[in-house]
Design an enzyme around this catalytic site. Structure first.
Site, mmCIF file in Angstrom:
data_model
loop_
_atom_site.group_PDB
_atom_site.id
_atom_site.type_symbol
_atom_site.label_atom_id
_atom_site.label_comp_id
_atom_site.label_asym_id
_atom_site.label_seq_id
_atom_site.Cartn_x
_atom_site.Cartn_y
_atom_site.Cartn_z
ATOM 1 N N TRP A 83 0.831 -1.210 0.000
ATOM 2 C CA TRP A 83 0.000 0.000 0.000
ATOM 3 C C TRP A 83 0.861 1.253 0.000
ATOM 4 C CZ3 TRP A 83 -5.110 -0.204 3.138
ATOM 5 C CH2 TRP A 83 -5.674 -1.474 3.083
ATOM 6 N N HIS A 84 2.055 1.154 -0.501
ATOM 7 C CA HIS A 84 2.982 2.278 -0.484
ATOM 8 C C HIS A 84 3.220 2.799 -1.902
ATOM 9 C CE1 HIS A 84 4.770 0.638 3.561
ATOM 10 N NE2 HIS A 84 3.536 1.088 3.668
#
Length: 655
Positions: A586-587
């Site tokens: 999720w980066h």
């Protein structure tokens, strides 16, 4: 040619009808278009704002909130595709983050990537937060800061003012670290705490202290040494941070036990300011231009009360449009607006405003894996909250809602220890020759850059129905994968899926990093007091009977027990496992990169989109290179820096 919307000078009251120099309707207007204009002229007059934010995520909240507080007379509009998040338990109660992910739906946008040969033909799914506050409302709450050299790398790409000496003070400005600690913020909006709750984290730290003679322990590896502005001295401190086992802090307010998100602490605390407006359930279609000047945006509302879910509405921005759609949303908005690579725009019959081939390229992320291990029924884990019945969860919620000082597990994320890890000489041998060039070219002389981040997680974060009992997991992610990807539109419809190729594991050196991380973290795990064997269904499938085989155990091995020796076939099994399971962390970042235009850049150091006026991008998409940490902190820093830039341009002092 872009359409001319004929906006009036300032009054914002003219119906949305494109015109020509003589005042007649453009000949390219279809009957449906004219009918839509008529409806707008009767009921949807254009509203005018000083600044319109296209997206209401983390960075948008920081920028809009700071500007509104500094000058309450500014008329500011935030347009957000998701819903309001104020005081909703699923957002504010920290431990619910895993249930949020499993429930999907309104809290996330799920991007389905193309099937990848490097991932054994599977199409991975990459979620992004949706709702006011964006990812800050739904992330894992992990507080980690980028290495100072990460920001220096940004500055060295012709971005003056974006180095560590400039951004470290802004990182501290954003936070209040509780209890107070050296070289952290003391009066910022975002609350951070590092109190510990679970024994599993302590077991991990104990093994590190007893087993790893080349590394040691420290309370805080996020100490930016803010008392010094000397970049070299800051780097010296972070050299140490890549060899220390440490407690992990989290974005939780110590007094209330609430998640510390950007919406609550930058936006919702300004309900008294009627000039700060938030429009939810509305997705931005495109930016509107008059010549090369951004003058507004179009959006489509999907709010329950909206009668026509296909109606396109326009709003005017008299001073600035700021695109804050994130690594996926921002490049998509630019492309639908006519800014991007010619071949992408031509494929969808979008008139080109600016030729910027870098839009949607340079996709960066971290590659993560979570490996489950069994533990005893007596261990304090998050399993009851994450997988228990509503009745079981209610007991934790009641404690969280009570007046007691200790809010219990509902105020935790289950991640309370970890290490940013660089390989020793022995580890480099395990990593093998496929990593040698990457090490020499990127890591060797950048001694504050970790190769992987490793954390124990107190609970089972998977979805396998056969996982009965109590667990902990060891999570690890690669901090700087060599592989990069891209994301582009497939339609002018803002609700259409995107064309996503994240590039995970396209380069074999990234696979070597994960293989080493698995071996290293498993040796840590099998020595932890809480260890009772592997949950073999979610580990590499080794041949039965060999030393690497997974299964139940009565307890940990000794600290000085020999490491598992892996055969070539075992290594292949580990690689196969990662190709089949590795996921986004999720980066997501980098798709509107802040770097020179001739190097694929999209925005300059003032966050201006190349080739147009009055249009900026401010979110993680502008990061030109990766950061060795969870990205929430960097999103806050980008927001605080954008505030300084925009305030200067608006003549607002004291920012």
């Amino acid at each position: 040619m872009s359409r001319d919307y004929g906006f009036p000078a300032e009054d914002g009251m003219r119906p949305w009808v494109p015109d020509t120099a003589d005042g007649s309707i453009h000949p390219h207007c279809t009957q449906a278009f004219l009918q839509r204009c008529l409806l707008l002229s009767m009921s949807q007059l254009i509203a005018t704002y000083d600044i319109v934010f296209a997206g209401g995520g983390t960075t948008a909240c920081v920028v809009a909130g700071r500007l509104a507080a500094a000058d309450p007379s500014l008329k500011i509009l935030i347009i957000e595709a998701g819903k309001h998040t104020k005081d909703i338990p699923s957002y504010t109660q920290p431990a619910r983050y895993l249930r949020n992910l499993s429930s999907g739906g309104e809290m996330f946008t799920f991007h389905l990537a193309k099937p990848s040969k490097a991932l054994d033909g599977r199409p991975c799914v990459i979620p992004s937060g949706k709702g006011v506050g964006g990812g800050s409302c739904v992330n894992f709450l992990m507080y980690t800061r980028a290495s100072p050299s990460d920001y220096d790398d940004w500055e060295n790409l012709s971005n003056p003012g974006w180095g560590s000496k400039d951004l470290i003070p802004l990182a501290n400005k954003a936070e209040t670290y509780e209890p107070s600690a050296k070289n952290h913020g003391t009066c910022g909006p975002i609350k951070v705490t590092n109190t510990m709750q679970t024994e599993i984290a302590k077991h991990f730290l104990a093994v590190g202290a007893a087993r790893d003679k080349e590394r040691s322990s420290i309370d805080d590896t996020n100490d930016f040494s803010a008392t010094s502005v000397n970049v070299y001295s800051v780097r010296v401190h972070f050299i140490a941070s890549c060899r220390f086992f440490t407690r992990c802090s989290r974005y939780v307010a110590i007094d209330t036990g609430r998640r510390s998100d950007a919406a609550q602490y930058y936006i919702y605390n300004q309900a008294h300011n009627k000039n700060l407006e938030i429009l939810v359930h509305s997705r931005v279609k495109r930016v509107i231009f008059e010549g090369d000047r951004a003058v507004g945006v179009e959006y489509i509302s999907h709010a329950p009360e909206t009668a026509d879910k296909n109606a396109i509405v326009a709003v005017r921005a008299s001073r600035l449009v700021v695109v804050c759609g994130g690594a996926f949303g921002s490049p998509a908005i630019l492309e639908r607006s006519g800014i991007g690579a010619s071949k992408v725009l031509q494929a969808h019959d979008i008139p080109q405003v600016v030729d910027l081939p870098g839009v949607g390229e340079n996709y960066n992320d971290h590659n993560v894996a979570f490996l489950p291990y069994r533990t005893t029924d007596a261990e304090n884990t998050m399993d009851d909250i994450w997988h228990g019945s509503d009745e079981v969860v209610k007991a934790f919620e009641d404690r969280w809602l009570s007046d007691t000082q200790d809010k219990g597990n509902m105020a935790h994320n289950g991640i309370e220890a970890g290490i940013k890890l660089r390989p020793t000489a022995t580890d480099l041998k395990v990593l093998g020759p496929t990593f040698t060039n990457r090490w020499n070219e990127f890591f060797a002389n950048r001694r504050d850059k970790p190769v992987v981040c490793v954390v124990p997680v107190s609970g089972y974060a998977g979805a396998n129905a056969l996982a009965k009992g109590r667990f902990y997991m060891i999570g690890y992610y690669s901090d700087y994968p060599a592989s990069t990807g891209r994301t582009h539109i497939q339609s002018t419809d803002p609700y259409a899926p995107l064309d996503v190729e994240p590039g995970f594991l396209d380069k074999t050196e990234d696979l070597a990093v994960l293989r080493w991380a698995y071996k290293w973290s498993r040796e840590m795990s099998r020595r932890m007091e809480s260890y009772r064997g592997e949950f073999a269904l979610e580990h590499p499938q080794f041949d039965e009977g060999n030393a690497a085989a997974c299964g139940l155990a009565e307890g940990p091995v000794g600290i000085d027990a020999p490491d598992i020796v892996y055969s070539k076939a075992d290594d292949e099994a580990i690689d196969k496992f990662h190709r089949a399971t590795v996921a986004t962390t999720w980066h997501s970042l980098g798709t509107c990169a802040m770097k020179p235009r001739d190097q694929g850049g999209v925005v300059d150091a003032r966050l201006n989109v190349y080739g147009v006026k009055n249009l900026k991008v401010a979110d993680m998409s502008i990061a030109p290179t990766n950061v060795g940490s969870n990205t929430y902190n960097s999103a806050l820093v980008i927001g605080e820096k954008a505030v300084v830039i925009i305030a200067e341009e608006l003549g607002i002092e004291g920012m």
